[in-house]
Scaffold this active site. Structure first.
Site, PDB file in Angstrom:
ATOM      1  CB  SER A 130     -14.740  33.842  -8.217  1.00  0.00           C
ATOM      2  OG  SER A 130     -14.853  32.480  -7.849  1.00  0.00           O
ATOM      3  CE1 TYR A 177      -9.832  34.497  -5.674  1.00  0.00           C
ATOM      4  CE2 TYR A 177     -11.716  33.030  -5.498  1.00  0.00           C
ATOM      5  CZ  TYR A 177     -10.766  33.670  -6.267  1.00  0.00           C
ATOM      6  OH  TYR A 177     -10.758  33.490  -7.633  1.00  0.00           O
ATOM      7  CE  LYS A 180     -11.512  36.963  -7.572  1.00  0.00           C
ATOM      8  NZ  LYS A 180     -10.920  37.692  -8.707  1.00  0.00           N
TER       9      LYS A 180
HETATM   10  P1  NAP Z   1      -2.941  33.201 -12.071  1.00  0.00           P
HETATM   11  O1  NAP Z   1      -2.413  32.473 -13.260  1.00  0.00           O
HETATM   12  O2  NAP Z   1      -2.280  33.032 -10.757  1.00  0.00           O
HETATM   13  O3  NAP Z   1      -3.037  34.758 -12.442  1.00  0.00           O
HETATM   14  C1  NAP Z   1      -3.156  35.774 -11.469  1.00  0.00           C
HETATM   15  C2  NAP Z   1      -2.479  37.004 -11.972  1.00  0.00           C
HETATM   16  O4  NAP Z   1      -2.600  38.053 -10.985  1.00  0.00           O
HETATM   17  C3  NAP Z   1      -0.988  36.794 -12.214  1.00  0.00           C
HETATM   18  O5  NAP Z   1      -0.714  37.120 -13.569  1.00  0.00           O
HETATM   19  C4  NAP Z   1      -0.311  37.766 -11.243  1.00  0.00           C
HETATM   20  O6  NAP Z   1       0.775  38.451 -11.832  1.00  0.00           O
HETATM   21  C5  NAP Z   1      -1.396  38.785 -10.955  1.00  0.00           C
HETATM   22  N1  NAP Z   1      -1.188  39.435  -9.642  1.00  0.00           N
HETATM   23  C6  NAP Z   1      -1.119  38.831  -8.436  1.00  0.00           C
HETATM   24  N2  NAP Z   1      -0.900  39.753  -7.476  1.00  0.00           N
HETATM   25  C7  NAP Z   1      -0.843  40.961  -8.083  1.00  0.00           C
HETATM   26  C8  NAP Z   1      -0.652  42.308  -7.634  1.00  0.00           C
HETATM   27  N3  NAP Z   1      -0.456  42.627  -6.332  1.00  0.00           N
HETATM   28  N4  NAP Z   1      -0.626  43.308  -8.556  1.00  0.00           N
HETATM   29  C9  NAP Z   1      -0.785  43.014  -9.824  1.00  0.00           C
HETATM   30  N5  NAP Z   1      -0.991  41.761 -10.339  1.00  0.00           N
HETATM   31  C10 NAP Z   1      -1.016  40.757  -9.458  1.00  0.00           C
HETATM   32  O7  NAP Z   1      -4.464  32.781 -11.811  1.00  0.00           O
HETATM   33  P2  NAP Z   1      -5.744  32.711 -12.767  1.00  0.00           P
HETATM   34  O8  NAP Z   1      -6.473  31.474 -12.401  1.00  0.00           O
HETATM   35  O9  NAP Z   1      -5.402  32.968 -14.182  1.00  0.00           O
HETATM   36  O10 NAP Z   1      -6.610  33.922 -12.179  1.00  0.00           O
HETATM   37  C11 NAP Z   1      -6.976  35.072 -12.916  1.00  0.00           C
HETATM   38  C12 NAP Z   1      -8.224  35.663 -12.285  1.00  0.00           C
HETATM   39  O11 NAP Z   1      -9.311  34.733 -12.407  1.00  0.00           O
HETATM   40  C13 NAP Z   1      -8.081  35.953 -10.786  1.00  0.00           C
HETATM   41  O12 NAP Z   1      -8.700  37.184 -10.474  1.00  0.00           O
HETATM   42  C14 NAP Z   1      -8.840  34.806 -10.147  1.00  0.00           C
HETATM   43  O13 NAP Z   1      -9.330  35.146  -8.872  1.00  0.00           O
HETATM   44  C15 NAP Z   1      -9.944  34.594 -11.156  1.00  0.00           C
HETATM   45  N6  NAP Z   1     -10.597  33.287 -11.083  1.00  0.00           N
HETATM   46  C16 NAP Z   1      -9.906  32.137 -11.309  1.00  0.00           C
HETATM   47  C17 NAP Z   1     -10.577  30.918 -11.229  1.00  0.00           C
HETATM   48  C18 NAP Z   1      -9.873  29.612 -11.467  1.00  0.00           C
HETATM   49  O14 NAP Z   1     -10.499  28.561 -11.281  1.00  0.00           O
HETATM   50  N7  NAP Z   1      -8.618  29.587 -11.887  1.00  0.00           N
HETATM   51  C19 NAP Z   1     -11.948  30.873 -10.928  1.00  0.00           C
HETATM   52  C20 NAP Z   1     -12.623  32.078 -10.707  1.00  0.00           C
HETATM   53  C21 NAP Z   1     -11.932  33.279 -10.793  1.00  0.00           C
HETATM   54  P3  NAP Z   1       2.252  37.800 -11.937  1.00  0.00           P
HETATM   55  O15 NAP Z   1       2.103  36.533 -12.745  1.00  0.00           O
HETATM   56  O16 NAP Z   1       3.064  38.822 -12.628  1.00  0.00           O
HETATM   57  O17 NAP Z   1       2.653  37.509 -10.516  1.00  0.00           O
END
Ligand code: NAP
Length: 243
Positions: free
Chosen positions: A138, A151, A155
């Site tokens: 991130s 967080y 990251k």
């Molecule tokens: P999201 O829709 O909440 O996806 C997160 C995923 O992580 C979910 O599918 C969840 O699985 C899984 N997860 C959570 N805890 C877990 C565990 N203990 N073991 C295995 N899987 C687990 O959020 P997203 O925004 O798509 O995020 C995806 C990645 O992008 C993350 O690493 C996040 O930090 C990164 N990111 C996001 C942003 C943003 O602006 N959205 C920016 C920078 C980085 P379940 O659905 O099955 O619970």
């Protein structure tokens, strides 16, 4: 057939990555931990379009569960070509009020999870003498963010992990890179208050929030043969936020 595992593969960014890799012809291993129905729906959608797709359940922070998942993957598919460490969580709060369990949980899932999955994948990839590991970091891991010390630390740790693993695996043709998304519209950012959202938006030169597809396209590139000579890099996908 090339095989790709996406952790958190049914989430916002994860499902877009699965669709992107399916278009490239990968067989998709869609990992989830919570409700199986979004992952099952994605499998149905991808199979309808002719993609080989299956779901795998594991808590990525638990060593035994990750090892069991890889044993199952190897018994089902016999190889693994791409791993996207995308599973991640937030437990936001200011440091002075942050509970140890919120610090620990975020480190366990975001950083230890990526380590455990990468270790299992790397054992297979080193034998194959090919493979690509892509970690979802991130911009917060580069620049920090008040209220997200746990967080941001996870990251930032992923970036050091990516560069170290890239050095360890390069001699056998295995690459390891990271992407650093900025403000992307998913469930993770939907919970942010409107004023925080507006502050983020005002800092994005391209004038719009990122979409999961914006991240997926960059990951698709890093997973493709076009990125064969790229390793140990961190690619920002943030609309110019960090220029
Ligand atoms: P999201 O829709 O909440 O996806 C997160 C995923 O992580 C979910 O599918 C969840 O699985 C899984 N997860 C959570 N805890 C877990 C565990 N203990 N073991 C295995 N899987 C687990 O959020 P997203 O925004 O798509 O995020 C995806 C990645 O992008 C993350 O690493 C996040 O930090 C990164 N990111 C996001 C942003 C943003 O602006 N959205 C920016 C920078 C980085 P379940 O659905 O099955 O619970």
């Amino acid at each position: 057939m090339r095989v790709a595992l996406v952790t958190g593969g049914s989430g916002g960014i994860g499902s877009a990555v699965c669709r992107e890799l399916a278009e490239q012809g990968f067989a998709l291993l869609i990992h989830y931990i919570g409700d199986p129905s979004p992952a099952d729906q994605l499998v149905t959608e991808l199979r309808a379009a002719g993609t080989v797709a299956d779901t795998y359940m594991a808590d990525v922070s638990q060593e035994a569960q990750v090892e069991a998942m890889f044993a199952e993957i190897m018994s089902d598919k016999g190889r693994i070509d791409v791993v996207v460490n995308n599973a991640g969580i937030t437990r936001d709060g200011l440091v002075l009020r942050m509970k140890l369990e919120d610090w620990q949980k975020v480190l366990d899932v975001n950083l230890t999870g990526a380590f455990l999955v990468s270790r299992s994948a790397a054992k297979v990839m080193l034998k194959q003498r090919s493979g690509k590991i892509i970690n979802v970091s991130s911009v917060v891991g580069i620049g920090g963010n008040a209220g997200q010390a746990n967080y941001a630390a996870s990251k930032a740790g992923l970036i050091g992990f990516t560069k170290s693993l890239a050095k360890e695996l390069a001699a056998r043709g295995v690459t390891c890179n990271a992407v650093a998304p900025g403000f992307i519209e998913t469930a993770m950012t939907a919970v942010l208050p409107e004023e925080v959202r507006q502050t983020f938006l005002s800092r994005i030169p391209l004038g719009r929030p990122g979409l999961p597809e914006d991240v997926a396209k960059a990951i698709g590139f890093l997973a493709s043969p076009k990125a064969d000579y790229i390793t140990g890099q961190v690619l920002r996908i943030d609309g110019g936020m960090s220029i």
